[in-house]
Design an enzyme around this catalytic site. Structure first.
Site, PDB file in Angstrom:
ATOM      1  N   CYS A   8       7.969  -6.915  -5.305  1.00 11.62           N
ATOM      2  CA  CYS A   8       8.276  -7.663  -4.098  1.00 11.62           C
ATOM      3  C   CYS A   8       8.308  -6.654  -2.951  1.00 11.62           C
ATOM      4  CB  CYS A   8       9.634  -8.331  -4.288  1.00 11.62           C
ATOM      5  SG  CYS A   8       9.830  -9.850  -3.387  1.00 11.62           S
ATOM      6  N   CYS A  80       5.542 -11.977  -3.642  1.00 12.65           N
ATOM      7  CA  CYS A  80       5.299 -12.240  -2.223  1.00 12.65           C
ATOM      8  C   CYS A  80       3.936 -11.673  -1.858  1.00 12.65           C
ATOM      9  CB  CYS A  80       6.394 -11.638  -1.348  1.00 12.65           C
ATOM     10  SG  CYS A  80       6.445  -9.839  -1.357  1.00 12.65           S
ATOM     11  N   CYS A  87       0.193  -3.598  -3.042  1.00 19.52           N
ATOM     12  CA  CYS A  87       0.339  -3.014  -4.375  1.00 19.52           C
ATOM     13  C   CYS A  87      -0.738  -1.956  -4.591  1.00 19.52           C
ATOM     14  CB  CYS A  87       0.221  -4.098  -5.443  1.00 19.52           C
ATOM     15  SG  CYS A  87       0.434  -3.500  -7.120  1.00 19.52           S
TER      16      CYS A  87
END
Length: 136
Positions: A8, A80, A87
């Site tokens: 997240c 999210c 990422c």
């Protein structure tokens, strides 16, 4: 052994709740962690609503993504869009799921109304974590 990472933005609410549910609901052979692209600290309302369902996440800490753990994962779940978009790159063998859940920390209104949003997100996370049990 399946290695799972919940990601997240700030690792303060959604990913922390997901980690708590996963540690309770998934087989013990799973290695489970959560992290964020930033560290925002553990949200006390997340701790409160998880305690309501008998899960203590009060000792969990907000962590940054560990690139080594990330690359060794079997499954990464982003909670999210920010975490999904930011990422780090993973090997093709790492399966990714995206659960676009609202950020309960952004809830407006009275404290009771904010808690209601936390509970709603918590319950959605539980349902989604339970679906991972079926996949195993």
């Amino acid at each position: 052994m399946t290695q799972l990472y919940f990601l997240c933005t700030g690792n303060s609410c959604r990913s922390q709740m997901a980690e708590g549910f996963a540690k309770q609901l998934l087989p013990q052979a799973w290695t489970i962690q959560s992290a964020g692209v930033e560290r925002h600290g553990l949200n006390p309302r997340a701790v409160e609503v998880m305690a309501e369902v008998g899960i203590d996440i009060s000792q969990q800490q907000s962590k940054l993504i560990d690139p080594t753990y990330l690359k060794q994962c079997d499954l990464i779940v982003t909670l999210c869009g920010d975490a999904r978009d930011r990422c780090p790159v993973t090997p093709p063998s790492v399966k990714k799921l995206h659960w676009p859940l609202p950020d309960p920390a952004q809830a407006n209104g009275t404290p009771a109304e904010q808690l209601a949003v936390f509970r709603q997100v918590r319950d959605e996370i539980k349902t989604k974590v339970q679906s991972l049990v079926v996949r195993d």
